[in-house]
Motif scaffolding. Structure first.
Motif, PDB file in Angstrom:
ATOM      1  N   PRO A  80       4.008   1.251  -3.482  1.00 54.51           N
ATOM      2  CA  PRO A  80       3.667   0.973  -4.891  1.00 54.51           C
ATOM      3  C   PRO A  80       4.084  -0.424  -5.334  1.00 54.51           C
ATOM      4  O   PRO A  80       3.382  -1.065  -6.122  1.00 54.51           O
ATOM      5  CB  PRO A  80       4.441   2.054  -5.664  1.00 54.51           C
ATOM      6  CG  PRO A  80       4.697   3.133  -4.669  1.00 54.51           C
ATOM      7  CD  PRO A  80       4.870   2.440  -3.359  1.00 54.51           C
ATOM      8  N   LEU A  81       5.217  -0.912  -4.816  1.00 52.38           N
ATOM      9  CA  LEU A  81       5.677  -2.264  -5.164  1.00 52.38           C
ATOM     10  C   LEU A  81       4.737  -3.316  -4.594  1.00 52.38           C
ATOM     11  O   LEU A  81       4.385  -4.290  -5.271  1.00 52.38           O
ATOM     12  CB  LEU A  81       7.105  -2.474  -4.638  1.00 52.38           C
ATOM     13  CG  LEU A  81       8.175  -1.530  -5.187  1.00 52.38           C
ATOM     14  CD1 LEU A  81       9.523  -1.805  -4.520  1.00 52.38           C
ATOM     15  CD2 LEU A  81       8.292  -1.670  -6.705  1.00 52.38           C
ATOM     16  N   VAL A  82       4.320  -3.111  -3.325  1.00 59.26           N
ATOM     17  CA  VAL A  82       3.377  -4.040  -2.705  1.00 59.26           C
ATOM     18  C   VAL A  82       2.048  -4.012  -3.468  1.00 59.26           C
ATOM     19  O   VAL A  82       1.458  -5.056  -3.757  1.00 59.26           O
ATOM     20  CB  VAL A  82       3.154  -3.670  -1.222  1.00 59.26           C
ATOM     21  CG1 VAL A  82       2.025  -4.509  -0.621  1.00 59.26           C
ATOM     22  CG2 VAL A  82       4.442  -3.872  -0.426  1.00 59.26           C
ATOM     23  N   GLY A  83       1.579  -2.803  -3.805  1.00 54.09           N
ATOM     24  CA  GLY A  83       0.322  -2.678  -4.542  1.00 54.09           C
ATOM     25  C   GLY A  83       0.370  -3.334  -5.900  1.00 54.09           C
ATOM     26  O   GLY A  83      -0.584  -4.008  -6.313  1.00 54.09           O
ATOM     27  N   SER A 356      -3.346   2.743  -5.277  1.00 48.72           N
ATOM     28  CA  SER A 356      -3.456   2.977  -3.838  1.00 48.72           C
ATOM     29  C   SER A 356      -2.077   3.037  -3.199  1.00 48.72           C
ATOM     30  O   SER A 356      -1.796   3.922  -2.380  1.00 48.72           O
ATOM     31  CB  SER A 356      -4.302   1.876  -3.187  1.00 48.72           C
ATOM     32  OG  SER A 356      -5.594   1.826  -3.755  1.00 48.72           O
ATOM     33  N   GLY A 357      -1.217   2.094  -3.570  1.00 47.11           N
ATOM     34  CA  GLY A 357       0.141   2.090  -3.030  1.00 47.11           C
ATOM     35  C   GLY A 357       0.925   3.318  -3.430  1.00 47.11           C
ATOM     36  O   GLY A 357       1.669   3.899  -2.628  1.00 47.11           O
ATOM     37  N   LEU A 358       0.748   3.745  -4.691  1.00 45.80           N
ATOM     38  CA  LEU A 358       1.455   4.928  -5.172  1.00 45.80           C
ATOM     39  C   LEU A 358       1.046   6.166  -4.385  1.00 45.80           C
ATOM     40  O   LEU A 358       1.904   6.932  -3.931  1.00 45.80           O
ATOM     41  CB  LEU A 358       1.152   5.143  -6.662  1.00 45.80           C
ATOM     42  CG  LEU A 358       1.686   6.441  -7.283  1.00 45.80           C
ATOM     43  CD1 LEU A 358       3.211   6.471  -7.249  1.00 45.80           C
ATOM     44  CD2 LEU A 358       1.168   6.604  -8.715  1.00 45.80           C
ATOM     45  N   PHE A 359      -0.257   6.355  -4.180  1.00 47.91           N
ATOM     46  CA  PHE A 359      -0.726   7.586  -3.526  1.00 47.91           C
ATOM     47  C   PHE A 359      -0.486   7.566  -2.026  1.00 47.91           C
ATOM     48  O   PHE A 359      -0.086   8.585  -1.447  1.00 47.91           O
ATOM     49  CB  PHE A 359      -2.193   7.845  -3.866  1.00 47.91           C
ATOM     50  CG  PHE A 359      -2.355   8.561  -5.166  1.00 47.91           C
ATOM     51  CD1 PHE A 359      -2.550   9.930  -5.205  1.00 47.91           C
ATOM     52  CD2 PHE A 359      -2.268   7.887  -6.377  1.00 47.91           C
ATOM     53  CE1 PHE A 359      -2.661  10.613  -6.399  1.00 47.91           C
ATOM     54  CE2 PHE A 359      -2.381   8.552  -7.586  1.00 47.91           C
ATOM     55  CZ  PHE A 359      -2.570   9.922  -7.608  1.00 47.91           C
ATOM     56  N   TYR A 360      -0.709   6.425  -1.379  1.00 48.77           N
ATOM     57  CA  TYR A 360      -0.363   6.360   0.038  1.00 48.77           C
ATOM     58  C   TYR A 360       1.150   6.490   0.217  1.00 48.77           C
ATOM     59  O   TYR A 360       1.629   7.187   1.121  1.00 48.77           O
ATOM     60  CB  TYR A 360      -0.845   5.040   0.653  1.00 48.77           C
ATOM     61  CG  TYR A 360      -2.281   5.068   1.101  1.00 48.77           C
ATOM     62  CD1 TYR A 360      -2.665   5.819   2.207  1.00 48.77           C
ATOM     63  CD2 TYR A 360      -3.262   4.353   0.420  1.00 48.77           C
ATOM     64  CE1 TYR A 360      -3.985   5.852   2.621  1.00 48.77           C
ATOM     65  CE2 TYR A 360      -4.586   4.381   0.828  1.00 48.77           C
ATOM     66  CZ  TYR A 360      -4.934   5.127   1.929  1.00 48.77           C
ATOM     67  OH  TYR A 360      -6.252   5.160   2.335  1.00 48.77           O
ATOM     68  N   GLY A 361       1.894   5.819  -0.651  1.00 51.09           N
ATOM     69  CA  GLY A 361       3.346   5.896  -0.566  1.00 51.09           C
ATOM     70  C   GLY A 361       3.865   7.299  -0.804  1.00 51.09           C
ATOM     71  O   GLY A 361       4.750   7.788  -0.092  1.00 51.09           O
ATOM     72  N   PHE A 362       3.310   7.968  -1.817  1.00 52.74           N
ATOM     73  CA  PHE A 362       3.743   9.335  -2.109  1.00 52.74           C
ATOM     74  C   PHE A 362       3.374  10.272  -0.970  1.00 52.74           C
ATOM     75  O   PHE A 362       4.149  11.169  -0.606  1.00 52.74           O
ATOM     76  CB  PHE A 362       3.109   9.809  -3.416  1.00 52.74           C
ATOM     77  CG  PHE A 362       3.697  11.092  -3.943  1.00 52.74           C
ATOM     78  CD1 PHE A 362       4.938  11.121  -4.547  1.00 52.74           C
ATOM     79  CD2 PHE A 362       3.003  12.282  -3.809  1.00 52.74           C
ATOM     80  CE1 PHE A 362       5.487  12.299  -5.025  1.00 52.74           C
ATOM     81  CE2 PHE A 362       3.533  13.479  -4.291  1.00 52.74           C
ATOM     82  CZ  PHE A 362       4.782  13.477  -4.895  1.00 52.74           C
ATOM     83  N   ALA A 363       2.184  10.063  -0.389  1.00 52.59           N
ATOM     84  CA  ALA A 363       1.770  10.900   0.743  1.00 52.59           C
ATOM     85  C   ALA A 363       2.733  10.738   1.909  1.00 52.59           C
ATOM     86  O   ALA A 363       3.190  11.726   2.504  1.00 52.59           O
ATOM     87  CB  ALA A 363       0.345  10.524   1.170  1.00 52.59           C
ATOM     88  N   PHE A 364       3.062   9.492   2.237  1.00 56.20           N
ATOM     89  CA  PHE A 364       3.984   9.268   3.343  1.00 56.20           C
ATOM     90  C   PHE A 364       5.380   9.778   2.995  1.00 56.20           C
ATOM     91  O   PHE A 364       6.091  10.317   3.846  1.00 56.20           O
ATOM     92  CB  PHE A 364       4.061   7.776   3.679  1.00 56.20           C
ATOM     93  CG  PHE A 364       2.790   7.233   4.259  1.00 56.20           C
ATOM     94  CD1 PHE A 364       1.900   8.056   4.947  1.00 56.20           C
ATOM     95  CD2 PHE A 364       2.464   5.895   4.115  1.00 56.20           C
ATOM     96  CE1 PHE A 364       0.725   7.555   5.481  1.00 56.20           C
ATOM     97  CE2 PHE A 364       1.292   5.386   4.650  1.00 56.20           C
ATOM     98  CZ  PHE A 364       0.418   6.218   5.339  1.00 56.20           C
ATOM     99  N   GLY A 365       5.765   9.597   1.729  1.00 53.04           N
ATOM    100  CA  GLY A 365       7.082  10.074   1.303  1.00 53.04           C
ATOM    101  C   GLY A 365       7.200  11.575   1.424  1.00 53.04           C
ATOM    102  O   GLY A 365       8.223  12.107   1.895  1.00 53.04           O
ATOM    103  N   MET A 366       6.162  12.296   1.007  1.00 50.55           N
ATOM    104  CA  MET A 366       6.175  13.755   1.125  1.00 50.55           C
ATOM    105  C   MET A 366       6.186  14.189   2.588  1.00 50.55           C
ATOM    106  O   MET A 366       6.823  15.176   2.958  1.00 50.55           O
ATOM    107  CB  MET A 366       4.972  14.360   0.409  1.00 50.55           C
ATOM    108  CG  MET A 366       5.077  14.316  -1.113  1.00 50.55           C
ATOM    109  SD  MET A 366       6.566  15.192  -1.736  1.00 50.55           S
ATOM    110  CE  MET A 366       7.686  13.808  -2.002  1.00 50.55           C
ATOM    111  N   GLY A 367       5.459  13.426   3.422  1.00 49.11           N
ATOM    112  CA  GLY A 367       5.491  13.720   4.847  1.00 49.11           C
ATOM    113  C   GLY A 367       6.874  13.537   5.429  1.00 49.11           C
ATOM    114  O   GLY A 367       7.355  14.372   6.201  1.00 49.11           O
ATOM    115  N   GLY A 368       7.535  12.433   5.047  1.00 56.26           N
ATOM    116  CA  GLY A 368       8.885  12.177   5.544  1.00 56.26           C
ATOM    117  C   GLY A 368       9.900  13.174   5.027  1.00 56.26           C
ATOM    118  O   GLY A 368      10.730  13.701   5.779  1.00 56.26           O
ATOM    119  N   LEU A 369       9.851  13.448   3.723  1.00 56.94           N
ATOM    120  CA  LEU A 369      10.775  14.412   3.134  1.00 56.94           C
ATOM    121  C   LEU A 369      10.540  15.804   3.716  1.00 56.94           C
ATOM    122  O   LEU A 369      11.487  16.522   4.055  1.00 56.94           O
ATOM    123  CB  LEU A 369      10.595  14.436   1.613  1.00 56.94           C
ATOM    124  CG  LEU A 369      11.530  15.356   0.823  1.00 56.94           C
ATOM    125  CD1 LEU A 369      12.986  14.939   1.007  1.00 56.94           C
ATOM    126  CD2 LEU A 369      11.150  15.362  -0.658  1.00 56.94           C
ATOM    127  N   GLY A 370       9.253  16.173   3.838  1.00 63.03           N
ATOM    128  CA  GLY A 370       8.922  17.479   4.395  1.00 63.03           C
ATOM    129  C   GLY A 370       9.424  17.619   5.813  1.00 63.03           C
ATOM    130  O   GLY A 370       9.976  18.665   6.194  1.00 63.03           O
TER     131      GLY A 370
END
Length: 414
Positions: A80-83, A356-370
């Motif tokens: 999200p910061l990069v975006g 785009s950064g927020l949603f890709y970032g959140f997707a990867f974050g949920m994958g990592g946290l999960g």
């Protein structure tokens, strides 16, 4: 080298003419899709090597989950910061810088002397991905010619195909030979840099055209209150949570699940993971195409909620049906992502990079946290138990009913 650059410039002349006539620029969409394939192939090398890393470093499932957490969160927090930064200051060649960081991570992973260095390596790979996705998604949006779901699905299928190829390539090049043979994947990074230069040069020309244009481009703004927009974004993020938390259980632990439950080899387990990942690629492409045709909201509803009957059945079947169900689940659950992302971009059309950064970032974050949570959980219960629990996650898709219709729009200058 000069011959390659000459070919690139000739192609760029043609696609720039397409852009000026507001057509869908398929050469750029295919190029960014291939670039996404290379980026996500190198990312997916990390989970594909988990059986090897587990043996080489004597890791628990919790430590495996922590590896995913590090590389996913390093990507998640930065995107999200990069975006947001590239919304204000576009960076046409940012993909090149991201791939350099990813390449460093792959080299470090090949020679990591300890578990700590594995974490450093995967963090570099995650940072590289965080640089790649926001600006690349914007390029897809610009080249779409109005076919936004289709363009996003073409972009996304490249990444999904790369993710699907990783387990097969790791099984062929790395598992029989050893961890240092990860260096073969540097070849992918080198090829990708030529593609990123081609894309960056085209995008730089588009930015120059926009800067010198006399008329400002008009963009469509949905006629929704700020509350409705924000609540819709929250709903979409919850759907991403449901999707990627479940996907984390497959991408990180499905090899161990099939090996433990059915007694198959590491290479055979990688093949079953490939079945899931290639079905994800196909589902993404078809879902994006249908999103433009029948409406994004309906595709989102079908994708997340429609997978539930099959995820609930998966823990209770034999090996043959496991292969069949994992293909169905991958196909259905993946069809939503292009529609989710484009839906969010249309909610906030002036902040394409940030969204785009927020949603890709959140997707990867949920994958990592999960992955981290599920790894700890598997250590304390069993690998089969977590699939029985995660099977209920797609039922969260019912909240798609709260997404607003966006037929009424106004126009604003960009």
């Amino acid at each position: 080298m000069n011959k390659i650059l000459s070919i690139q410039h000739k192609v760029l002349e043609k696609v720039n003419k397409q852009t000026l006539s507001q057509q869908t620029v398929y050469p750029i969409l295919l190029a960014i899709s291939f670039g996404h394939l290379c980026n996500d192939l190198l990312q997916a090398v990390v989970p594909a090597t988990y059986p090897l890393l587990k043996e080489n470093y004597q890791l628990s499932f919790a430590q495996i989950g922590l590896i995913t957490f590090f590389y996913q969160m390093s990507s998640s927090l930065l995107q999200p910061l990069v975006g947001n930064y590239t919304d204000k200051k576009p960076q046409p060649y940012s993909q090149i810088y991201g791939m350099l960081c990813t390449t460093l991570g792959v080299v470090l992973l090949a020679f990591a002397p300890s578990y700590l260095w594995v974490l450093v390596a995967v963090t570099c790979i995650g940072i590289g991905s965080s640089i790649f996705h926001p600006e690349s998604s914007r390029v897809s949006y610009v080249a779409s010619g109005g076919k936004r779901s289709l363009a996003q699905s073409i972009f996304q299928i490249g990444g999904n195909t790369g993710t699907a190829l990783a387990p097969l390539l790791v099984a062929w090049l790395v598992l029989p030979q050893g961890q240092q043979h990860l260096l073969w994947f540097v070849v992918v990074a080198i090829i990708a840099q030529f593609v990123y230069y081609f894309i960056g040069t085209w995008y730089k020309g588009i930015l120059r055209q926009a800067a010198t244009a006399k008329e400002k481009k008009k963009i469509r703004i949905p006629m929704l209150s700020t509350f409705r927009v924000n609540s819709a974004i929250v709903v979409l993020l919850l759907l991403i949570f449901s999707k990627y938390f479940y996907v984390a259980s497959i991408s990180s632990y499905f090899q161990f699940y099939t090996m433990d439950k059915f007694g198959i080899t590491e290479v055979q387990a990688q093949v079953y993971l490939f079945y899931f990942l290639i079905s994800v690629a196909l589902g993404t492409l078809i879902g994006g195409f249908l999103g433009d045709k029948v409406g994004r909201k309906y595709i989102i509803w079908f994708s997340v909620l429609g997978a539930a009957p099959f995820t609930l059945l998966l823990p209770h079947v034999g090996l043959a049906w496991t292969g069949i169900l994992i293909v169905i689940i991958g196909f259905i659950i993946s069809s939503a992502f292009p529609s989710i992302l484009v839906y969010a971009q249309e909610l906030l059309p002036k902040k394409i990079g940030m969204v785009s950064g927020l949603f890709y970032g959140f997707a990867f974050g949920m994958g990592g946290l999960g992955s981290a949570i599920l790894g700890w959980w598997a250590d304390h219960t069993s690998i089969e138990y977590i699939y029985s629990v995660c099977a209920y996650l797609p039922l969260l898709g019912i909240i798609a009913c709260f997404l607003p219709n966006m037929k009424k729009v106004s126009f604003s200058e960009e």
